[in-house]
Motif scaffolding. Structure first.
Motif, PDB file in Angstrom:
ATOM      1  N   UNK A 244      14.092   1.616 -14.311  1.00  0.00           N
ATOM      2  CA  UNK A 244      12.828   0.928 -14.018  1.00  0.00           C
ATOM      3  C   UNK A 244      11.919   1.797 -13.153  1.00  0.00           C
ATOM      4  N   UNK A 245      12.506   2.504 -12.195  1.00  0.00           N
ATOM      5  CA  UNK A 245      11.705   3.372 -11.322  1.00  0.00           C
ATOM      6  C   UNK A 245      11.322   4.683 -12.004  1.00  0.00           C
ATOM      7  N   UNK A 246      11.818   4.891 -13.218  1.00  0.00           N
ATOM      8  CA  UNK A 246      11.526   6.118 -13.955  1.00  0.00           C
ATOM      9  C   UNK A 246      10.835   5.784 -15.287  1.00  0.00           C
ATOM     10  N   UNK A 247       9.960   4.802 -15.255  1.00  0.00           N
ATOM     11  CA  UNK A 247       9.174   4.459 -16.430  1.00  0.00           C
ATOM     12  C   UNK A 247       9.983   3.904 -17.591  1.00  0.00           C
ATOM     13  N   UNK A 248      11.139   3.308 -17.311  1.00  0.00           N
ATOM     14  CA  UNK A 248      11.954   2.713 -18.360  1.00  0.00           C
ATOM     15  C   UNK A 248      12.961   3.650 -18.998  1.00  0.00           C
ATOM     16  N   UNK A 249      13.011   4.891 -18.532  1.00  0.00           N
ATOM     17  CA  UNK A 249      13.946   5.877 -19.082  1.00  0.00           C
ATOM     18  C   UNK A 249      14.969   6.236 -18.014  1.00  0.00           C
ATOM     19  N   UNK A 250      16.237   6.199 -18.377  1.00  0.00           N
ATOM     20  CA  UNK A 250      17.276   6.562 -17.425  1.00  0.00           C
ATOM     21  C   UNK A 250      17.189   8.057 -17.126  1.00  0.00           C
ATOM     22  N   UNK A 251      17.053   8.440 -15.845  1.00  0.00           N
ATOM     23  CA  UNK A 251      16.899   9.851 -15.472  1.00  0.00           C
ATOM     24  C   UNK A 251      18.233  10.591 -15.410  1.00  0.00           C
ATOM     25  N   UNK A 252      18.831  10.785 -16.561  1.00  0.00           N
ATOM     26  CA  UNK A 252      20.179  11.333 -16.681  1.00  0.00           C
ATOM     27  C   UNK A 252      20.387  12.638 -15.912  1.00  0.00           C
ATOM     28  N   UNK A 253      19.530  13.600 -16.149  1.00  0.00           N
ATOM     29  CA  UNK A 253      19.722  14.906 -15.508  1.00  0.00           C
ATOM     30  C   UNK A 253      19.583  14.808 -13.992  1.00  0.00           C
ATOM     31  N   UNK A 254      18.604  14.068 -13.518  1.00  0.00           N
ATOM     32  CA  UNK A 254      18.401  13.913 -12.073  1.00  0.00           C
ATOM     33  C   UNK A 254      19.610  13.214 -11.441  1.00  0.00           C
ATOM     34  N   UNK A 255      20.132  12.191 -12.109  1.00  0.00           N
ATOM     35  CA  UNK A 255      21.303  11.478 -11.597  1.00  0.00           C
ATOM     36  C   UNK A 255      22.503  12.421 -11.560  1.00  0.00           C
ATOM     37  N   UNK A 256      22.701  13.190 -12.620  1.00  0.00           N
ATOM     38  CA  UNK A 256      23.803  14.142 -12.666  1.00  0.00           C
ATOM     39  C   UNK A 256      23.697  15.127 -11.495  1.00  0.00           C
ATOM     40  N   UNK A 257      22.517  15.715 -11.327  1.00  0.00           N
ATOM     41  CA  UNK A 257      22.337  16.710 -10.255  1.00  0.00           C
ATOM     42  C   UNK A 257      22.511  16.091  -8.876  1.00  0.00           C
ATOM     43  N   UNK A 258      22.065  14.853  -8.713  1.00  0.00           N
ATOM     44  CA  UNK A 258      22.204  14.185  -7.416  1.00  0.00           C
ATOM     45  C   UNK A 258      23.668  13.950  -7.094  1.00  0.00           C
ATOM     46  N   UNK A 259      24.426  13.490  -8.072  1.00  0.00           N
ATOM     47  CA  UNK A 259      25.857  13.261  -7.849  1.00  0.00           C
ATOM     48  C   UNK A 259      26.560  14.587  -7.577  1.00  0.00           C
ATOM     49  N   UNK A 260      26.278  15.598  -8.395  1.00  0.00           N
ATOM     50  CA  UNK A 260      26.923  16.906  -8.233  1.00  0.00           C
ATOM     51  C   UNK A 260      26.590  17.481  -6.857  1.00  0.00           C
ATOM     52  N   UNK A 261      25.319  17.606  -6.570  1.00  0.00           N
ATOM     53  CA  UNK A 261      24.877  18.031  -5.244  1.00  0.00           C
ATOM     54  C   UNK A 261      25.021  19.494  -4.914  1.00  0.00           C
ATOM     55  N   UNK A 262      25.700  20.264  -5.732  1.00  0.00           N
ATOM     56  CA  UNK A 262      25.930  21.665  -5.376  1.00  0.00           C
ATOM     57  C   UNK A 262      24.690  22.523  -5.540  1.00  0.00           C
ATOM     58  N   UNK A 263      23.760  22.129  -6.391  1.00  0.00           N
ATOM     59  CA  UNK A 263      22.556  22.924  -6.595  1.00  0.00           C
ATOM     60  C   UNK A 263      21.381  22.390  -5.785  1.00  0.00           C
ATOM     61  N   UNK A 264      21.623  21.363  -5.002  1.00  0.00           N
ATOM     62  CA  UNK A 264      20.573  20.734  -4.215  1.00  0.00           C
ATOM     63  C   UNK A 264      20.342  21.536  -2.941  1.00  0.00           C
ATOM     64  N   UNK A 265      19.394  22.436  -3.000  1.00  0.00           N
ATOM     65  CA  UNK A 265      19.094  23.293  -1.859  1.00  0.00           C
ATOM     66  C   UNK A 265      17.775  22.844  -1.255  1.00  0.00           C
ATOM     67  N   UNK A 266      17.806  22.494   0.000  1.00  0.00           N
ATOM     68  CA  UNK A 266      16.598  22.012   0.679  1.00  0.00           C
ATOM     69  C   UNK A 266      16.220  22.989   1.795  1.00  0.00           C
ATOM     70  N   UNK A 267      14.944  23.189   1.935  1.00  0.00           N
ATOM     71  CA  UNK A 267      14.467  24.078   2.988  1.00  0.00           C
ATOM     72  C   UNK A 267      14.626  23.431   4.356  1.00  0.00           C
ATOM     73  N   UNK A 268      14.498  22.117   4.391  1.00  0.00           N
ATOM     74  CA  UNK A 268      14.590  21.401   5.664  1.00  0.00           C
ATOM     75  C   UNK A 268      15.533  20.219   5.512  1.00  0.00           C
ATOM     76  N   UNK A 269      16.390  20.006   6.477  1.00  0.00           N
ATOM     77  CA  UNK A 269      17.253  18.839   6.452  1.00  0.00           C
ATOM     78  C   UNK A 269      18.483  19.000   5.583  1.00  0.00           C
ATOM     79  N   UNK A 270      19.224  17.909   5.491  1.00  0.00           N
ATOM     80  CA  UNK A 270      20.454  17.899   4.721  1.00  0.00           C
ATOM     81  C   UNK A 270      20.409  16.784   3.685  1.00  0.00           C
ATOM     82  N   UNK A 271      21.370  16.811   2.785  1.00  0.00           N
ATOM     83  CA  UNK A 271      21.486  15.755   1.781  1.00  0.00           C
ATOM     84  C   UNK A 271      21.886  14.449   2.449  1.00  0.00           C
TER      85      UNK A 271
END
Length: 139
Positions: free
Chosen positions: A66-93
């Motif tokens: 619902x928050x993604x215009x009615x389409x399940x955000x598969x890749x974003x969900x996968x990357x969020x769960x995995x978390x290993x490629x989530x590199x942030x300049x500021x702060x932590x996950x």
């Protein structure tokens, strides 16, 4: 969309004897209960027992589509769960990088007497099972 190669590898893994590592038909729901419900809640509404202790409240996972215009955000969900490629300049996950945890557990559980198991295949299969489960509970 998650690459077809990763999906094919995961599907091949799911049908293999190595599926005894905790990946199978009900694996997504089981993994959710074991790793996610503590924060996101049993019904994935963001109301788990630890939710009130977190700085940022966990989101309602039943509304991802619902928050993604009615389409399940598969890749974003996968990357969020995995978390290993989530590199942030500021702060932590805000949530754990389950890809690292799943890989460590796969390496720890590897049994050389049963043949080689690629830990990345285990990680992919476990995360995909969670992604499929979350997709199935969208409102």
């Amino acid at each position: 969309m998650i690459g077809r190669v990763a999906t094919a590898m995961a599907l091949a893994f799911l049908s293999s004897p190595a599926a005894a590592t905790g990946v199978g038909a009900d694996a997504g729901a089981k993994q959710y209960a074991e790793h996610c419900a503590i924060c996101h809640g049993a019904a994935a509404k963001g109301d788990g027992p630890l939710a009130e202790l977190l700085i940022a409240p966990p989101p309602d996972l039943t509304g991802l589509s619902a928050r993604n215009g009615g389409t399940f955000p598969e890749e974003r969900v996968y990357r969020t769960i995995d978390g290993r490629a989530d590199i942030r300049a500021h702060g932590t996950r805000a949530m754990p990088a389950w890809g690292s945890a799943f890989r460590a557990k796969a390496e720890e559980a590897a049994d050389p007497s049963t043949g080689p198991v690629n830990p990345e295949n285990v990680v992919t299969a476990r995360i995909l099972s969670l992604v499929r489960y979350l997709e199935s509970i969208q409102e």
